[in-house]
Design an enzyme around this catalytic site. Structure first.
Site, PDB file in Angstrom:
ATOM      1  N   SER A 181    -108.243   2.458  20.345  1.00  0.00           N
ATOM      2  CA  SER A 181    -107.217   2.897  21.022  1.00  0.00           C
ATOM      3  C   SER A 181    -106.605   1.539  21.644  1.00  0.00           C
ATOM      4  O   SER A 181    -106.358   0.553  21.022  1.00  0.00           O
ATOM      5  CB  SER A 181    -107.598   3.821  22.008  1.00  0.00           C
ATOM      6  OG  SER A 181    -106.589   4.166  22.858  1.00  0.00           O
TER       7      SER A 181
ATOM      8  N   LYS B  92    -100.522   5.654  21.017  1.00  0.00           N
ATOM      9  CA  LYS B  92    -102.097   5.239  21.483  1.00  0.00           C
ATOM     10  C   LYS B  92    -102.554   6.339  22.707  1.00  0.00           C
ATOM     11  O   LYS B  92    -103.745   6.861  22.596  1.00  0.00           O
ATOM     12  CB  LYS B  92    -102.154   3.720  22.468  1.00  0.00           C
ATOM     13  CG  LYS B  92    -102.061   2.828  21.321  1.00  0.00           C
ATOM     14  CD  LYS B  92    -103.222   2.747  20.451  1.00  0.00           C
ATOM     15  CE  LYS B  92    -103.095   1.693  19.226  1.00  0.00           C
ATOM     16  NZ  LYS B  92    -104.197   1.793  18.158  1.00  0.00           N
TER      17      LYS B  92
ATOM     18  N   TYR C 109     -95.086   2.682  21.003  1.00  0.00           N
ATOM     19  CA  TYR C 109     -96.490   2.315  20.915  1.00  0.00           C
ATOM     20  C   TYR C 109     -97.389   2.951  21.728  1.00  0.00           C
ATOM     21  O   TYR C 109     -98.480   3.383  21.214  1.00  0.00           O
ATOM     22  CB  TYR C 109     -96.575   0.663  21.235  1.00  0.00           C
ATOM     23  CG  TYR C 109     -97.949   0.082  21.217  1.00  0.00           C
ATOM     24  CD1 TYR C 109     -98.719   0.147  20.178  1.00  0.00           C
ATOM     25  CD2 TYR C 109     -98.628  -0.135  22.455  1.00  0.00           C
ATOM     26  CE1 TYR C 109    -100.031  -0.268  20.017  1.00  0.00           C
ATOM     27  CE2 TYR C 109    -100.017  -0.854  22.519  1.00  0.00           C
ATOM     28  CZ  TYR C 109    -100.665  -0.703  21.326  1.00  0.00           C
ATOM     29  OH  TYR C 109    -102.009  -1.072  21.281  1.00  0.00           O
TER      30      TYR C 109
END
Length: 271
Positions: free
Chosen positions: A132, A150, A146
């Site tokens: 992660s 994550k 992004y």
């Protein structure tokens, strides 16, 4: 008998450092990447198989896992490391670039994981380690894509932890901070349109803040060692931070409420 780890995204950065480190510790390594024909370093490692795996190609995923099992008999750990970061104002990203960010960082991770589960279930043994980021616990401006991926990895991993326990397996999450990799190069997909003048001041501040963070980041070896700890410590720990900055920022995120933490991020950026 030596244990075996399969790593996605092994051509550089964290993936390559992890392949080297596990090999040094006596593990068998299945180092996968999109273009294995270009790799000339990992191929020299003892007990390493360098092979093709593109997380957007299910056939290559299946073949790489079969090759790893045929070569070493068993895969004990899967490291989902392949990924990249898309940053920029959401409105300037094409649908294709938005889709690719989630296809690589989320759907690809799910496809690789799904393919290894029958092997883990049959052996009643196996550890899934997902890379992660502190970006899965907090956000920076212009990181909707992004950070979205994550945050998804965090939720996927935590939920899978329950079902993996039912088949005798474990899930681990490694959350690196800023790392001295090529994240700012080929692993960084930045989009901008300078005609959208409203965003340009904040984009400038972001770039000024990111560069020194990367320059002062931890070496990929730091993350490799945390991954090794997650694979070998024998505990049921779910999350591992990697890097001093990660520990500091994750600690702050736990201590502060949303308003306070966001103000802290703004202060870091000189806003």
């Amino acid at each position: 008998m030596s244990k075996t780890i399969l790593i996605t995204g092994s051509s550089s950065g964290i993936g390559k450092a992890t392949a080297k480190y596990f090999s040094e510790q006596g593990w068998n390594v299945v180092a996968t990447m999109r273009t294995p024909e270009k790799e000339d370093e990992l191929t020299k490692l003892d007990n390493a198989l360098v092979t093709k795996l593109d997380v957007q190609d299910k056939n290559s995923i299946r073949k790489a896992i079969i090759e790893g099992i045929e070569k070493f008999g068993k895969i004990d750990v899967l490291l989902n490391n392949a990924g990249y970061g898309a940053y920029g104002p959401l409105e300037v990203f094409s649908d294709e670039r938005i889709k690719r960010q989630f296809d690589v960082n989320v759907i690809g991770l799910l496809d690789v994981t799904k393919e290894i589960i029958p092997h883990f279930r049959e052996n009643k043994d196996g550890i899934l380690i997902n890379i992660s980021s502190i970006g899965g616990k907090m956000t920076f401006p212009f990181g909707a894509l992004y950070h979205g991926t994550k945050f998804a990895v965090e939720g996927i991993s935590e939920a899978l932890n329950y079902e993996f326990a039912e088949i005798g397996c474990q899930v681990k999450i490694v959350e690196p901070g800023a790392i001295k990799t090529d994240f700012g190069g080929r692993s960084f997909d930045f989009a901008n349109d300078e005609s959208r003048t409203e965003y340009q001041g904040l984009i400038g501040k972001l770039m000024q803040a990111i560069q020194p963070m990367l320059e002062n980041g931890s070496e990929p070896d730091v993350v490799a060692k945390v991954i090794y700890e997650a694979a070998t410590d024998g505990t049921d720990t779910l999350r591992y931070t990697a890097g001093d900055d990660a520990k500091q920022l994750v600690g702050l995120r736990k201590q502060l409420d949303d308003k306070e933490f966001i103000q802290n991020v703004k202060s870091m950026m000189g806003l």
